[in-house]
Write an enzyme that holds these catalytic residues in place. Structure first.
Site, PDB file in Angstrom:
ATOM      1  N   LYS A  32       9.515 -51.610 -26.413  1.00 21.37           N
ATOM      2  CA  LYS A  32      10.817 -50.941 -26.340  1.00 21.37           C
ATOM      3  C   LYS A  32      11.651 -51.354 -27.550  1.00 21.37           C
ATOM      4  CE  LYS A  32      14.544 -52.047 -23.649  1.00 21.37           C
ATOM      5  NZ  LYS A  32      15.862 -51.846 -24.275  1.00 21.37           N
ATOM      6  N   ASP A  59      14.936 -46.704 -26.909  1.00 19.50           N
ATOM      7  CA  ASP A  59      16.021 -46.793 -25.924  1.00 19.50           C
ATOM      8  C   ASP A  59      17.374 -46.650 -26.624  1.00 19.50           C
ATOM      9  OD1 ASP A  59      17.586 -47.483 -23.719  1.00 19.50           O
ATOM     10  OD2 ASP A  59      17.136 -49.619 -23.855  1.00 19.50           O
ATOM     11  N   LYS A  61      19.739 -44.151 -25.618  1.00 12.75           N
ATOM     12  CA  LYS A  61      20.723 -43.663 -24.626  1.00 12.75           C
ATOM     13  C   LYS A  61      21.708 -42.643 -25.209  1.00 12.75           C
ATOM     14  CE  LYS A  61      20.693 -47.993 -21.961  1.00 12.75           C
ATOM     15  NZ  LYS A  61      20.070 -48.967 -22.860  1.00 12.75           N
ATOM     16  N   ASP A  64      26.190 -36.955 -25.932  1.00 10.41           N
ATOM     17  CA  ASP A  64      27.092 -36.228 -26.834  1.00 10.41           C
ATOM     18  C   ASP A  64      27.082 -34.770 -26.389  1.00 10.41           C
ATOM     19  OD1 ASP A  64      28.626 -35.392 -29.124  1.00 10.41           O
ATOM     20  OD2 ASP A  64      27.800 -37.085 -30.238  1.00 10.41           O
ATOM     21  N   THR A 119      23.506 -50.729 -15.073  1.00  8.18           N
ATOM     22  CA  THR A 119      23.567 -51.787 -14.045  1.00  8.18           C
ATOM     23  C   THR A 119      24.751 -52.719 -14.285  1.00  8.18           C
ATOM     24  OG1 THR A 119      21.871 -52.907 -15.334  1.00  8.18           O
ATOM     25  CG2 THR A 119      21.151 -51.814 -13.334  1.00  8.18           C
ATOM     26  N   ARG A 181      11.948 -60.584 -13.469  1.00 10.20           N
ATOM     27  CA  ARG A 181      11.832 -62.021 -13.743  1.00 10.20           C
ATOM     28  C   ARG A 181      10.660 -62.603 -12.971  1.00 10.20           C
ATOM     29  NH1 ARG A 181      14.435 -60.685 -17.271  1.00 10.20           N
ATOM     30  NH2 ARG A 181      16.466 -61.407 -17.990  1.00 10.20           N
ATOM     31  N   ARG A 211      13.313 -61.076 -22.247  1.00 13.23           N
ATOM     32  CA  ARG A 211      13.289 -62.534 -22.438  1.00 13.23           C
ATOM     33  C   ARG A 211      12.193 -63.299 -21.700  1.00 13.23           C
ATOM     34  NH1 ARG A 211      19.554 -62.482 -21.466  1.00 13.23           N
ATOM     35  NH2 ARG A 211      18.774 -60.701 -20.281  1.00 13.23           N
TER      36      ARG A 211
HETATM   37  O1  C5P Z   1      15.606 -59.826 -21.469  1.00 14.39           O
HETATM   38  P1  C5P Z   1      15.589 -58.858 -20.316  1.00 14.39           P
HETATM   39  O2  C5P Z   1      14.277 -58.849 -19.561  1.00 14.39           O
HETATM   40  O3  C5P Z   1      16.792 -59.011 -19.416  1.00 14.39           O
HETATM   41  O4  C5P Z   1      15.689 -57.447 -21.033  1.00 14.39           O
HETATM   42  C1  C5P Z   1      15.815 -56.250 -20.326  1.00 14.39           C
HETATM   43  C2  C5P Z   1      15.894 -55.098 -21.283  1.00 14.39           C
HETATM   44  O5  C5P Z   1      16.189 -53.933 -20.547  1.00 14.39           O
HETATM   45  C3  C5P Z   1      16.995 -55.230 -22.336  1.00 14.39           C
HETATM   46  O6  C5P Z   1      16.545 -54.582 -23.517  1.00 14.39           O
HETATM   47  C4  C5P Z   1      18.165 -54.499 -21.721  1.00 14.39           C
HETATM   48  O7  C5P Z   1      19.020 -53.930 -22.675  1.00 14.39           O
HETATM   49  C5  C5P Z   1      17.432 -53.389 -20.946  1.00 14.39           C
HETATM   50  N1  C5P Z   1      18.184 -52.852 -19.823  1.00 14.39           N
HETATM   51  C6  C5P Z   1      18.634 -53.629 -18.767  1.00 14.39           C
HETATM   52  N2  C5P Z   1      19.318 -53.051 -17.723  1.00 14.39           N
HETATM   53  C7  C5P Z   1      19.570 -51.742 -17.748  1.00 14.39           C
HETATM   54  C8  C5P Z   1      19.107 -50.938 -18.802  1.00 14.39           C
HETATM   55  C9  C5P Z   1      18.416 -51.536 -19.843  1.00 14.39           C
HETATM   56  O8  C5P Z   1      18.401 -54.827 -18.730  1.00 14.39           O
HETATM   57  N3  C5P Z   1      20.190 -51.192 -16.728  1.00 14.39           N
END
Ligand code: C5P
Length: 232
Positions: A32, A59, A61, A64, A119, A181, A211
């Protein structure tokens, strides 16, 4: 495309991203690319990662007027990404225009998915800032149905919403879910999280993991663990 783990490469340079991907010898994770990396490096980063054999979820988003989104989507389509996205809040007409723009002369196009409500938006912000006086889950489902009506392929949603989205829009309607996670991992700033195994049980089609993989001591091992739990 089937179930897969999408690695969120939230880096600020091509150099860091490629050094990260170089660690995956013999593996080509679905990548991504978000706003940070795309704004830093532009279309070159998409071409480079694509040329290395990875699938790409871009990604950005988009949101417009329909004509602008249509033209921007035509450019992204030529970049040969696999999935791109927009805000369902841009209206059904904007989403239809996006599909038109994405569709290549031969009829093929990248998958297109919608963000329903971010979110980071909670019920209070929905009512006070956006003046939408409805429960969040109803708003999310309404936007998901709008996306389906416009001919989109799915939505980005919390893994907690994936089951309901499939009930409302059909099992073929893709749910791409961040907020994943490991059971023994650090949640960071994500509040509502699920493990890869739970996301699989609830029916997510793709999980987006940043992460827990990018910041892991051994990112390749963390990725393999994710794939094993989610894909099996
Ligand atoms: O590091 P982590 O696993 O939290 O990353 C989640 C990824 O998904 C990030 O790139 C974040 O911008 C994206 N994302 C998110 N929640 C959303 C939409 C996108 O965490 N509702």
């Amino acid at each position: 495309m089937g179930k897969d783990v999408i690695v969120a490469c939230d880096f600020d340079s091509m150099e860091k991203t490629l050094a990260f991907l170089d660690r995956f010898t013999g593996r080509k994770p679905f990548v991504k690319i978000g706003m940070e990396l795309f704004y830093a490096e532009g279309p070159a980063i998409v071409r480079e990662i694509k040329q290395r054999g990875h699938k790409i979820f871009l990604d950005l988003k988009l949101h417009d007027i329909p004509n602008t989104v249509k033209k921007a989507m035509a450019v992204l389509s030529r970049l040969d990404v696999d999935i791109c996205n927009l805000h369902a809040a841009g209206t059904v007409r904007m989403m239809e225009a996006a599909i038109e723009g994405l569709t290549r002369p031969d009829g093929t196009r990248p998958l297109l998915i919608a963000v329903t409500q971010l979110t980071s938006t909670d019920q209070e912000a929905l009512e006070q800032d956006l003046w939408i006086e409805r429960p969040m889950d109803q708003v999310v489902m309404h936007y998901a149905k709008n996306a389906a009506k416009a001919g989109l392929d799915g939505v980005v949603c919390s893994p907690l919403e994936a089951g309901k989205v499939h009930e409302a829009c059909g099992t073929g309607f893709l749910t791409v879910t961040p907020g994943v996670r490991f059971a023994d991992g650090d949640k960071g700033d994500q509040k509502r999280v699920m493990t890869p195994a739970e996301a699989k049980r609830i029916g997510s089609d793709y999980i987006v993991v940043g992460r827990p993989i990018t910041a892991a001591e051994d990112p390749v091992e963390a990725y393999e663990r994710c794939v094993k739990e989610f894909v099996g």
